[in-house]
Design a protein around this motif. Structure first.
Motif, PDB file in Angstrom:
ATOM      1  N   UNK A  53      61.981  66.009  65.108  1.00  0.00           N
ATOM      2  CA  UNK A  53      62.576  64.669  65.107  1.00  0.00           C
ATOM      3  C   UNK A  53      63.860  64.669  65.929  1.00  0.00           C
ATOM      4  N   UNK A  54      64.077  63.591  66.664  1.00  0.00           N
ATOM      5  CA  UNK A  54      65.207  63.545  67.585  1.00  0.00           C
ATOM      6  C   UNK A  54      66.232  62.535  67.082  1.00  0.00           C
ATOM      7  N   UNK A  55      67.490  62.980  66.920  1.00  0.00           N
ATOM      8  CA  UNK A  55      68.572  62.081  66.559  1.00  0.00           C
ATOM      9  C   UNK A  55      69.099  61.400  67.806  1.00  0.00           C
ATOM     10  N   UNK A  56      69.154  60.069  67.786  1.00  0.00           N
ATOM     11  CA  UNK A  56      69.521  59.341  68.988  1.00  0.00           C
ATOM     12  C   UNK A  56      70.840  58.586  68.852  1.00  0.00           C
ATOM     13  N   UNK A  57      71.648  58.918  67.848  1.00  0.00           N
ATOM     14  CA  UNK A  57      72.967  58.332  67.780  1.00  0.00           C
ATOM     15  C   UNK A  57      73.809  58.850  68.942  1.00  0.00           C
ATOM     16  N   UNK A  58      74.660  57.978  69.458  1.00  0.00           N
ATOM     17  CA  UNK A  58      75.512  58.319  70.596  1.00  0.00           C
ATOM     18  C   UNK A  58      76.265  59.615  70.339  1.00  0.00           C
ATOM     19  N   UNK A  59      76.891  59.688  69.170  1.00  0.00           N
ATOM     20  CA  UNK A  59      77.699  60.867  68.837  1.00  0.00           C
ATOM     21  C   UNK A  59      76.847  62.127  68.707  1.00  0.00           C
ATOM     22  N   UNK A  60      75.618  61.987  68.197  1.00  0.00           N
ATOM     23  CA  UNK A  60      74.736  63.147  68.045  1.00  0.00           C
ATOM     24  C   UNK A  60      74.306  63.702  69.397  1.00  0.00           C
ATOM     25  N   UNK A  61      73.964  62.790  70.307  1.00  0.00           N
ATOM     26  CA  UNK A  61      73.572  63.231  71.659  1.00  0.00           C
ATOM     27  C   UNK A  61      74.752  63.918  72.333  1.00  0.00           C
ATOM     28  N   UNK A  62      75.929  63.312  72.234  1.00  0.00           N
ATOM     29  CA  UNK A  62      77.120  63.897  72.856  1.00  0.00           C
ATOM     30  C   UNK A  62      77.413  65.281  72.295  1.00  0.00           C
ATOM     31  N   UNK A  63      77.319  65.414  70.988  1.00  0.00           N
ATOM     32  CA  UNK A  63      77.594  66.711  70.370  1.00  0.00           C
ATOM     33  C   UNK A  63      76.603  67.768  70.831  1.00  0.00           C
ATOM     34  N   UNK A  64      75.310  67.395  70.873  1.00  0.00           N
ATOM     35  CA  UNK A  64      74.286  68.358  71.284  1.00  0.00           C
ATOM     36  C   UNK A  64      74.467  68.780  72.745  1.00  0.00           C
ATOM     37  N   UNK A  65      74.905  67.852  73.572  1.00  0.00           N
ATOM     38  CA  UNK A  65      75.098  68.156  74.994  1.00  0.00           C
ATOM     39  C   UNK A  65      76.493  68.708  75.295  1.00  0.00           C
TER      40      UNK A  65
END
Length: 203
Positions: A162-174
């Motif tokens: 499952x992929x989290x698509x919250x702005x903050x989650x994407x930023x943290x992962x990247x």
């Protein structure tokens, strides 16, 4: 998102004309424009434009010296929740430019380059509503959503994850900094960094 060639087949679809006809020409360069809008309420049919920010990205470079950052002079009744998010009070907006000037400046800035954003369909719908009223056409540009790029990247490696698509989650992962979240320019810079990382990983 519906491709441009298919949109042209919709009855009543209007291409840009006159001063703006170049927007519909195929883009042959290597730049994109990262864009974000803030609105009075979170509703693409009723939300009024409060601010626009955009930067050009070329390769791994964000050209901040050429950025567009506009506050719109608006008396829109603002959802209290929206104010707590973007901090644009009515007195702040009175110092802004007319919405027609903001749209004109944005079209000049973007040209026919591809447009990148986080859940860009919302910004696209807001802008197209104003552009239809002012010029009787919609943005013909190619649109790229960093949330879609991120999902494709994740699913390629972990199809069942499952992929989290919250702005903050994407930023943290990247490992991208979240800069002044929910200000148009802050979101644009963070989104531009996400795009650069995602395109680099894709390559």
């Amino acid at each position: 998102m519906m491709p441009f060639w298919l949109r042209q087949l919709i009855p009543g679809y209007q291409l840009p004309k006159g001063r703006w006809q170049h927007l519909a020409e195929p883009y042959k360069g290597d730049e994109v424009v990262v864009l974000d809008c803030e609105t009075s309420i979170f509703d693409k049919k009723k939300g009024e434009l409060l601010s626009i920010a955009a930067v050009c990205v070329k390769g791994g470079e964000i050209r901040l010296s050429q950025a567009l950052d506009l506050v719109v002079n608006s008396n829109a009744i603002t959802d209290p929740d929206a104010v707590r998010v973007h901090y644009l009070r009515r007195e702040d907006r009175h110092k802004g430019v007319a919405v027609s000037e903001a749209i004109e400046n944005l079209l000049d800035f973007v040209g026919n380059r591809p447009i990148v954003g986080y859940y860009i369909d919302y910004d696209r719908a807001i802008l197209n509503r104003y552009i239809r009223q002012l010029y009787n056409f919609e943005l013909p540009n190619r649109f790229i959503d960093v949330a879609d790029l991120y999902t494709l990247r994740k699913r390629r490696v972990h199809p069942q994850m499952p992929v989290g698509l919250k702005f903050e989650d994407i930023a943290e992962d990247l490992k991208v900094p979240v800069i002044e979240r929910h200000t148009a320019m802050g979101d644009v810079i963070s989104t531009a960094l996400m795009y650069i990382k995602l395109v680099h990983f894709k390559r």
